[in-house]
Enzyme design. Structure first.
Site, PDB file in Angstrom:
ATOM      1  N   GLU A  40      -6.560  -3.567   6.634  1.00  0.00           N
ATOM      2  CA  GLU A  40      -6.045  -3.692   5.270  1.00  0.00           C
ATOM      3  C   GLU A  40      -6.551  -4.990   4.675  1.00  0.00           C
ATOM      4  O   GLU A  40      -7.148  -5.820   5.373  1.00  0.00           O
ATOM      5  CB  GLU A  40      -4.509  -3.618   5.255  1.00  0.00           C
ATOM      6  CG  GLU A  40      -3.818  -4.731   6.009  1.00  0.00           C
ATOM      7  CD  GLU A  40      -2.310  -4.498   6.159  1.00  0.00           C
ATOM      8  OE1 GLU A  40      -1.882  -3.350   6.367  1.00  0.00           O
ATOM      9  OE2 GLU A  40      -1.571  -5.481   6.078  1.00  0.00           O
ATOM     10  N   HIS A  62       3.231  -6.812   3.377  1.00  0.00           N
ATOM     11  CA  HIS A  62       2.876  -7.644   4.530  1.00  0.00           C
ATOM     12  C   HIS A  62       2.515  -9.033   4.022  1.00  0.00           C
ATOM     13  O   HIS A  62       1.727  -9.159   3.079  1.00  0.00           O
ATOM     14  CB  HIS A  62       1.632  -7.082   5.238  1.00  0.00           C
ATOM     15  CG  HIS A  62       1.931  -5.898   6.102  1.00  0.00           C
ATOM     16  ND1 HIS A  62       0.940  -5.046   6.530  1.00  0.00           N
ATOM     17  CD2 HIS A  62       3.078  -5.437   6.620  1.00  0.00           C
ATOM     18  CE1 HIS A  62       1.482  -4.102   7.276  1.00  0.00           C
ATOM     19  NE2 HIS A  62       2.788  -4.313   7.347  1.00  0.00           N
TER      20      HIS A  62
END
Lengths: 293, 381
Positions: free
Chosen positions: A209, A247
């Protein structure tokens, strides 16, 4: 075969007496994980789900020979729990806890390295070697034994990819979540090296990611050291710069960490990068079928 | 957590970093008085949580108290870069020969704190990083030892300082480094770090971003939060314990897990739509959190369709479905909804939604396609 955990892993649950710790202990035991001990401050001498509870990691290791620990300690105390496990000779420490201050992890990672231990996480779902051992919080029924090594920064993406692979009739050797924080223990590169050396792993799936340079470093490693086929997916193409996407680690900043940059680096290294998760898992399945022919 | 310039400045000044005299002001009359106290030649700087203030009219030079008052009137009570200006910092003007950059950031790859300096200060360092990365010099520190003297001196020489300036720069760099750790910062920068016409070093702007995860042990810093500078939807999301970031598109999405949420946004984009937000309800959301998350999405006037993508684990799909059914029954759902449920209690969840207006999808791609088509259909009405 598998990586990191198998039937021989002797697992210690840190904060086994907590709500999450006891619940997940039940789930892991049901999966067949060899849980030998737990810790709970002020709770030594009890048992949880038949597992003996100790006051300290050192006592637990001495009494039971635990060599893997899983940490369910709340964020303010989790750095201490990791350090305690490393000091007590635990070889692999899996930290599930999210929300640990990042500068604590700078010190903890340096300490763990100095002690020669391995740390997975924090803020990760853990690791599962399907059919052998589960040291984590993942829903077990989406995983099935097989030849694909899966590594991801995200929990639910790990489940999603494993579920899709399983639906395609493709099982996994081990599935590892390395965690979504800016500073984590083992990196993609570390896990890729383990999969490369694992005879049971034929194809590697890597789910990255945005944020940081872990995918770029993994690409360089694949180019130089990995002979097995690698398929990747990178989440966050539509994420704006400078914003943290859930995150703490998923943030594009100071000219680095974009999905485009990561995808380009991976393709350069010969990694197949899927546009969607579905295309990614189909590519993995095709490679597995090809290697079996 | 972002902070204001005046807050970062106060913190760094406490570590001995030299700043020109300045004072915070809330009204134009106050600005005029402060400007007079400071000698008339000042900069008036809007205190907002946004970069690029200068270009947007948020920093103005004034050469008299009256001019300072005029400058303040153009800022106070107005929005600059979508942020309301409630206070300005009035700073005594200094005469600069050069503008440097000095900053500390977390280096994720080396797992430590990196201190950076550049002779090209005064502009956005991200622009320098892209246009001329070699113009930024970096040293990575040992968390145990800290920023060594020799490292600070080498940075000073690399940005063209010499003689006594090297010691002055070292002191500022080490103060910045100590403040970084003490504040649990993820970014702390002085930009520009000015070199005056007489050769002295003076800090002219400061930026501090604090690790949200560390606020629990930094109550003094947590109190610096200015909620008015943040998006109300994001503040509400934080209050209920979900992660929300507003984006520019029309498809509202609610997902569990940050990675899956990003992948869902990407899939919407790939099939021709744009996500209205990032929203991660987390691994163990309760039904009240799910209800609050759905309401946050529905309050966004740009949302034309909603996509719910849940991979049930600890979260049960039937609980998510029930929260949606309740909201439908209350008439609160003003846009078409597409739901994809997988994992724990997915069949039960789908059963709850049968007979409602909700569209059920099997895969992420299918869900995204349906949501994009439904959002477009709304447009045509």
């Amino acid at each position: 075969m598998s990586i990191l955990v198998d039937k021989h892993s002797r697992v210690l649950v840190q904060n086994i007496t907590g709500r999450e710790g006891s619940h997940q202990t039940r789930q892991m035991l049901a999966y067949g994980t060899n849980i030998v001990a737990g810790t709970g401050v002020g709770k030594g001498g009890r048992t949880v789900e038949g597992v003996p509870v100790f006051e300290s990691v050192e006592e637990a290791v001495q009494a039971t020979g635990a060599n893997v620990s899983i940490v369910f300690v709340p964020a303010p105390f989790a750095p201490d729990a990791i350090v305690e496990a490393a000091d007590s000779g635990v070889e692999l420490i899996v930290c599930i806890t999210e929300g640990i201050p990042v500068l604590d992890m700078v010190k903890v990672c340096a300490h763990v390295r100095a002690k020669g231990a391995r740390l997975l996480g924090p803020n990760c779902p853990g690791v599962i070697s399907p059919g052998l051992s589960k040291v984590g919080i993942m829903p077990a029924d989406v995983f099935t034994p097989g030849p694909v090594g899966l590594v991801s920064r995200s929990g639910t993406l790990t489940y999603e990819v494993a579920a899709q692979l399983t639906a395609l009739g493709v099982g996994q050797s081990s599935c590892v979540g390395i965690g979504g924080d800016p500073i984590v223990g083992m990196s993609f590169t570390d896990i890729l090296g383990l999969f490369e050396a694992d005879p049971a792993t034929e194809v590697i799936a890597m789910i990255g990611e945005i944020g940081g340079t872990a995918e770029e470093e993994a690409a360089a490693f694949v180019g130089e050291r990995v002979t097995k086929p690698v398929v990747a997916f990178v989440a966050g193409k539509t994420a704006p710069r400078g914003r943290r996407m859930g995150h703490a680690g998923a943030i594009v900043s100071v000219g680095q960490g974009t999905a485009e940059g990561k995808i380009a680096a991976l393709r350069e290294a010969g990694v197949l990068v899927g546009e969607t998760l579905e295309k990614t898992t189909e590519a993995v399945a095709a490679l597995v079928a090809g290697s079996r022919r | 957590m972002n902070t204001h310039e005046y807050q970062a400045r106060e913190i760094l000044a406490g570590y001995g970093v030299p700043f020109p005299p300045a004072k915070l002001a809330f009204t134009a009359a106050e600005v005029e008085r402060v400007a007079r106290e400071l000698g008339g030649h000042v900069f008036v700087k809007a205190q907002i949580h946004a970069g690029g203030r200068g270009k947007a009219g948020g920093i103005k030079r004034a050469d008299s108290p009256e001019e300072a008052r005029e400058a303040a009137l153009a800022m106070l009570g107005r929005t600059i870069r979508d942020r309301m200006v409630r206070k300005v910092l009035v700073v005594q003007a200094v005469y600069l020969a050069r503008e440097l950059y000095l900053g500390a950031v977390l280096d994720r790859s080396l797992q430590t704190v990196t201190v950076m300096a550049s002779a090209q200060g005064g502009v956005d360092i991200e622009q320098v990083a892209e246009a001329a990365p070699e113009a930024i010099v970096r040293v990575s520190t040992d968390p145990l030892y800290g920023l060594a003297d020799y490292q600070a001196r080498s940075l000073a020489r690399a940005v063209g300082l010499s003689g006594e300036q090297v010691q002055a720069f070292r002191d500022i760099a080490q103060a910045l480094y100590r403040a970084f750790w003490d504040c649990d910062a993820t970014l702390l920068e002085i930009n520009p770090l000015g070199v005056t016409t007489t050769g002295a070093l003076v800090a002219l702007d400061a930026k501090l971003v604090i690790d949200d995860n560390a606020l629990f042990r930094r109550p003094g810093l947590a109190a610096l939060r200015d909620v008015e500078q943040e998006d109300p939807a994001e503040v509400e999301a934080q209050r209920v314990g979900v992660q929300y970031v507003r984006l520019a598109g029309q498809i509202g999405c609610m997902v569990n897990g940050a990675g899956l949420a990003m992948a869902t946004m990407d899939t919407i984009h790939l099939v021709g739509g744009e996500p209205a937000n990032f929203l991660d309800i987390g691994g163990g959301a309760r039904s009240d959190q799910i209800d609050a998350a759905l309401r946050i999405i529905l309050r966004d006037p740009h949302v034309r369709a909603m996509l719910i993508n849940i991979f049930g684990g600890i979260i049960r799909c039937d609980m998510v479905a029930q929260a949606l059914v309740n909201l439908l029954a209350q008439g609160e759902v003003r846009v078409p909804v597409v739901v994809r449920l997988v994992g724990t209690k997915a069949a039960e969840g789908r059963a709850l939604l049968a007979g409602t207006s909700v569209h059920i999808a099997d895969s992420m791609v299918e869900a995204a396609q349906m949501a994009v088509a439904l959002a477009a259909g709304e447009d045509q009405r």
